[in-house]
Design a protein around this motif. Sequence first.
Motif, PDB file in Angstrom:
ATOM      1  N   LYS A  38       1.147  -1.489   0.233  1.00 14.14           N
ATOM      2  CA  LYS A  38      -0.263   0.009  -0.183  1.00 14.14           C
ATOM      3  C   LYS A  38       0.779   1.331   0.072  1.00 14.14           C
ATOM      4  CE  LYS A  38      -4.182  -1.874   2.201  1.00 14.14           C
ATOM      5  NZ  LYS A  38      -5.125  -2.041   3.045  1.00 14.14           N
ATOM      6  N   GLN A  39       2.339   1.323  -0.531  1.00 20.01           N
ATOM      7  CA  GLN A  39       2.579   2.571  -0.598  1.00 20.01           C
ATOM      8  C   GLN A  39       2.457   3.507  -1.403  1.00 20.01           C
ATOM      9  OE1 GLN A  39       5.255   2.774   0.669  1.00 20.01           O
ATOM     10  NE2 GLN A  39       6.479   4.900  -0.681  1.00 20.01           N
ATOM     11  N   PHE A  40       1.514   3.730  -2.405  1.00 24.38           N
ATOM     12  CA  PHE A  40       0.374   4.536  -3.306  1.00 24.38           C
ATOM     13  C   PHE A  40      -0.837   4.077  -3.162  1.00 24.38           C
ATOM     14  CE2 PHE A  40       4.626   3.740  -5.295  1.00 24.38           C
ATOM     15  CZ  PHE A  40       5.337   5.059  -5.227  1.00 24.38           C
ATOM     16  N   TYR A  41      -1.604   5.892  -3.258  1.00 23.95           N
ATOM     17  CA  TYR A  41      -3.066   5.323  -3.656  1.00 23.95           C
ATOM     18  C   TYR A  41      -3.440   6.846  -4.620  1.00 23.95           C
ATOM     19  CZ  TYR A  41      -7.393   6.265  -1.145  1.00 23.95           C
ATOM     20  OH  TYR A  41      -8.416   6.174  -1.051  1.00 23.95           O
ATOM     21  N   ILE A  42      -3.458   6.023  -5.288  1.00 22.48           N
ATOM     22  CA  ILE A  42      -4.369   7.197  -6.890  1.00 22.48           C
ATOM     23  C   ILE A  42      -5.795   6.293  -6.964  1.00 22.48           C
ATOM     24  CG2 ILE A  42      -4.008   6.242  -9.229  1.00 22.48           C
ATOM     25  CD1 ILE A  42      -1.276   5.893  -8.763  1.00 22.48           C
ATOM     26  N   GLU A  43      -6.544   7.375  -7.163  1.00 24.93           N
ATOM     27  CA  GLU A  43      -7.667   7.562  -7.370  1.00 24.93           C
ATOM     28  C   GLU A  43      -8.462   6.335  -6.145  1.00 24.93           C
ATOM     29  OE1 GLU A  43      -8.891   7.306 -11.949  1.00 24.93           O
ATOM     30  OE2 GLU A  43      -8.257   9.220 -11.643  1.00 24.93           O
ATOM     31  N   SER A  44      -8.213   6.283  -4.470  1.00 20.95           N
ATOM     32  CA  SER A  44      -8.987   5.292  -4.158  1.00 20.95           C
ATOM     33  C   SER A  44      -8.749   4.226  -4.449  1.00 20.95           C
ATOM     34  CB  SER A  44     -10.891   5.486  -4.863  1.00 20.95           C
ATOM     35  OG  SER A  44     -11.336   7.223  -4.740  1.00 20.95           O
ATOM     36  N   GLU A  45      -7.604   3.796  -4.799  1.00 14.70           N
ATOM     37  CA  GLU A  45      -7.010   2.571  -5.127  1.00 14.70           C
ATOM     38  C   GLU A  45      -5.580   2.754  -4.230  1.00 14.70           C
ATOM     39  OE1 GLU A  45      -6.719   0.045  -7.550  1.00 14.70           O
ATOM     40  OE2 GLU A  45      -9.399   0.277  -8.669  1.00 14.70           O
ATOM     41  N   TYR A  46      -5.291   1.531  -3.244  1.00 11.78           N
ATOM     42  CA  TYR A  46      -3.921   1.411  -3.398  1.00 11.78           C
ATOM     43  C   TYR A  46      -3.585   0.759  -3.831  1.00 11.78           C
ATOM     44  CZ  TYR A  46      -4.359   3.566   1.720  1.00 11.78           C
ATOM     45  OH  TYR A  46      -5.427   3.940   2.869  1.00 11.78           O
ATOM     46  N   HIS A  47      -2.133   0.522  -4.388  1.00 10.22           N
ATOM     47  CA  HIS A  47      -0.523  -0.028  -5.017  1.00 10.22           C
ATOM     48  C   HIS A  47       0.295  -0.661  -4.444  1.00 10.22           C
ATOM     49  CE1 HIS A  47      -2.213   1.138  -9.461  1.00 10.22           C
ATOM     50  NE2 HIS A  47      -2.673   2.293  -7.805  1.00 10.22           N
ATOM     51  N   ASP A  48       0.565  -2.054  -4.378  1.00 14.86           N
ATOM     52  CA  ASP A  48       1.685  -1.974  -3.509  1.00 14.86           C
ATOM     53  C   ASP A  48       3.346  -1.845  -4.599  1.00 14.86           C
ATOM     54  OD1 ASP A  48      -0.089  -3.203  -1.614  1.00 14.86           O
ATOM     55  OD2 ASP A  48       0.274  -5.441  -2.287  1.00 14.86           O
ATOM     56  N   GLU A  49       4.264  -1.653  -3.871  1.00 16.56           N
ATOM     57  CA  GLU A  49       5.109  -1.527  -5.039  1.00 16.56           C
ATOM     58  C   GLU A  49       6.097  -2.711  -4.854  1.00 16.56           C
ATOM     59  OE1 GLU A  49       8.174   1.925  -2.774  1.00 16.56           O
ATOM     60  OE2 GLU A  49       8.577   2.807  -5.215  1.00 16.56           O
ATOM     61  N   VAL A  50       6.799  -2.697  -5.995  1.00 20.33           N
ATOM     62  CA  VAL A  50       7.418  -3.593  -6.234  1.00 20.33           C
ATOM     63  C   VAL A  50       8.329  -3.193  -6.088  1.00 20.33           C
ATOM     64  CG1 VAL A  50       9.013  -5.642  -6.876  1.00 20.33           C
ATOM     65  CG2 VAL A  50       5.755  -5.493  -6.565  1.00 20.33           C
ATOM     66  N   LEU A  51      10.461  -3.984  -5.298  1.00 19.79           N
ATOM     67  CA  LEU A  51      11.429  -3.305  -5.381  1.00 19.79           C
ATOM     68  C   LEU A  51      12.042  -4.522  -5.820  1.00 19.79           C
ATOM     69  CD1 LEU A  51      11.486  -1.624  -1.759  1.00 19.79           C
ATOM     70  CD2 LEU A  51      11.018  -0.693  -4.010  1.00 19.79           C
ATOM     71  N   MET A  52      13.235  -3.924  -6.904  1.00 22.55           N
ATOM     72  CA  MET A  52      13.615  -4.826  -7.401  1.00 22.55           C
ATOM     73  C   MET A  52      15.210  -3.781  -7.714  1.00 22.55           C
ATOM     74  SD  MET A  52      11.470  -5.537 -11.001  1.00 22.55           S
ATOM     75  CE  MET A  52      12.325  -7.657 -10.939  1.00 22.55           C
ATOM     76  N   GLU A  53      16.149  -5.240  -8.101  1.00 22.01           N
ATOM     77  CA  GLU A  53      17.984  -4.671  -7.954  1.00 22.01           C
ATOM     78  C   GLU A  53      18.798  -5.465  -9.336  1.00 22.01           C
ATOM     79  OE1 GLU A  53      19.304  -4.462  -4.390  1.00 22.01           O
ATOM     80  OE2 GLU A  53      20.281  -6.335  -4.880  1.00 22.01           O
ATOM     81  N   LEU A  54      19.165  -5.060  -9.666  1.00 21.11           N
ATOM     82  CA  LEU A  54      20.081  -5.711 -10.822  1.00 21.11           C
ATOM     83  C   LEU A  54      22.043  -5.671 -10.637  1.00 21.11           C
ATOM     84  CD1 LEU A  54      20.403  -7.271 -13.672  1.00 21.11           C
ATOM     85  CD2 LEU A  54      20.714  -4.788 -14.643  1.00 21.11           C
ATOM     86  N   PHE A  55      22.714  -6.372 -10.074  1.00 22.21           N
ATOM     87  CA  PHE A  55      23.997  -5.968 -10.726  1.00 22.21           C
ATOM     88  C   PHE A  55      24.649  -5.261 -12.229  1.00 22.21           C
ATOM     89  CE2 PHE A  55      23.978  -6.982  -5.534  1.00 22.21           C
ATOM     90  CZ  PHE A  55      24.514  -5.722  -5.453  1.00 22.21           C
ATOM     91  N   ILE A  56      25.029  -4.653 -12.372  1.00 24.68           N
ATOM     92  CA  ILE A  56      25.686  -4.406 -14.252  1.00 24.68           C
ATOM     93  C   ILE A  56      26.780  -5.951 -14.342  1.00 24.68           C
ATOM     94  CG2 ILE A  56      26.665  -3.445 -16.047  1.00 24.68           C
ATOM     95  CD1 ILE A  56      25.347  -0.712 -13.927  1.00 24.68           C
ATOM     96  N   SER A  57      27.034  -6.213 -13.233  1.00 24.48           N
ATOM     97  CA  SER A  57      27.785  -7.310 -13.591  1.00 24.48           C
ATOM     98  C   SER A  57      27.903  -8.654 -14.431  1.00 24.48           C
ATOM     99  CB  SER A  57      29.322  -7.803 -12.354  1.00 24.48           C
ATOM    100  OG  SER A  57      28.084  -7.982 -11.315  1.00 24.48           O
ATOM    101  N   ASP A  58      26.433  -8.716 -13.593  1.00 27.15           N
ATOM    102  CA  ASP A  58      25.329 -10.401 -13.848  1.00 27.15           C
ATOM    103  C   ASP A  58      24.468  -9.980 -15.040  1.00 27.15           C
ATOM    104  OD1 ASP A  58      25.843 -11.363 -11.400  1.00 27.15           O
ATOM    105  OD2 ASP A  58      24.137 -10.933 -10.096  1.00 27.15           O
ATOM    106  N   TYR A  59      24.421  -8.487 -15.553  1.00 32.75           N
ATOM    107  CA  TYR A  59      24.149  -8.464 -17.441  1.00 32.75           C
ATOM    108  C   TYR A  59      25.394  -8.585 -18.007  1.00 32.75           C
ATOM    109  CZ  TYR A  59      21.705  -6.414 -20.638  1.00 32.75           C
ATOM    110  OH  TYR A  59      20.695  -5.805 -21.532  1.00 32.75           O
ATOM    111  N   ILE A  60      25.983  -7.628 -17.722  1.00 35.61           N
ATOM    112  CA  ILE A  60      27.318  -7.968 -18.707  1.00 35.61           C
ATOM    113  C   ILE A  60      28.669  -8.346 -18.324  1.00 35.61           C
ATOM    114  CG2 ILE A  60      28.849  -5.991 -19.663  1.00 35.61           C
ATOM    115  CD1 ILE A  60      27.133  -3.422 -19.315  1.00 35.61           C
ATOM    116  N   LEU A  61      27.930  -9.975 -18.872  1.00 36.20           N
ATOM    117  CA  LEU A  61      28.780 -11.141 -18.179  1.00 36.20           C
ATOM    118  C   LEU A  61      30.253 -11.210 -19.178  1.00 36.20           C
ATOM    119  CD1 LEU A  61      26.125 -13.823 -18.543  1.00 36.20           C
ATOM    120  CD2 LEU A  61      26.746 -13.210 -16.946  1.00 36.20           C
ATOM    121  N   GLU A  62      30.364 -10.095 -20.432  1.00 36.68           N
ATOM    122  CA  GLU A  62      31.892 -10.527 -20.325  1.00 36.68           C
ATOM    123  C   GLU A  62      33.312  -9.687 -19.418  1.00 36.68           C
ATOM    124  OE1 GLU A  62      29.407  -7.361 -23.275  1.00 36.68           O
ATOM    125  OE2 GLU A  62      29.368  -9.136 -22.044  1.00 36.68           O
ATOM    126  N   ASP A  63      32.237  -8.472 -18.513  1.00 33.72           N
ATOM    127  CA  ASP A  63      33.269  -7.878 -17.434  1.00 33.72           C
ATOM    128  C   ASP A  63      33.911  -8.996 -16.539  1.00 33.72           C
ATOM    129  OD1 ASP A  63      31.172  -4.978 -17.150  1.00 33.72           O
ATOM    130  OD2 ASP A  63      32.621  -5.452 -19.222  1.00 33.72           O
TER     131      ASP A  63
END
Length: 187
Positions: free
Chosen positions: A162-187
């Motif tokens: 219930k992090q946000f409240y928009i037009e009488s509705e609550y929204h849950d906020e999903v938090l995500m992360e990425l380590f760039i070395s896991d994406y750019i594997l050649e590094d």
Amino acid sequence: MEELFELENGEKIIIRHVKRSDVNGIWKNFNEVVEEGIYLPVLFPVTSQFEKQSWYDNLKKANEICIVADNLDLKYPSNIVGQCEITNVEWDAAIHVGHLGIIINKKYRDMGIGYNLIGAAIRESKKLNNKDKLILSCFSTNERALNLYKKIGFKVIGVRKKQFYIESEYHDEVLMELFISDYILED
Ligand SMILES: CC(C)(COP(=O)(O)OP(=O)(O)OC[C@H]1O[C@@H](n2cnc3c(N)ncnc32)[C@H](O)[C@@H]1OP(=O)(O)O)[C@@H](O)C(=O)NCCC(=O)NCCS
């Protein structure tokens, strides 16, 4: 950096860094997504020319990244059909962390533009502003975005209920992360 991406319908999209002359296209795209009212925790469009220009000045001053999808078949300012930003987070001690945000124009979703834009932004961020880790957040109802972020390699690290409240509705906020070395594997 400039990459050509051709859509299945033949339209040509250039993926490149933002320019000052894109500012009105960027904010048009942003305001249209705000008006949809279901994807961003923003209630009002940005209309002030001063605010639009200051955004660009601050981005450049802070060495932040904004990669745009420029549709060569559309006229200014409708040519900007997507944008992905990697900006600094507020803390001095988190200079190695970038915050990722992305929006694609409604007519151009599910065509692979988001995937390509995020990929280009991550590669440029690694090269130009030396980020090691990216964070983002997303409404829990935004299945398309969650699917795309997971496909790129972002991991869910928590949910703010219930992090946000928009037009009488609550929204849950999903938090995500990425380590760039896991994406750019050649590094
Ligand atoms: C979320 C967004 C950035 C994704 O960009 P896009 O260009 O549409 O995404 P792509 O086409 O690269 O990829 C979308 C993927 O989600 C999938 N998808 C689409 N709708 C889906 C749904 N309801 N549930 C699960 N997956 C879905 C697509 O099939 C595709 O996956 P695939 O490549 O494995 O087939 C874009 O749709 C958008 O701007 N949406 C509105 C604003 C927004 O949500 N911004 C992010 C806020 S956190």
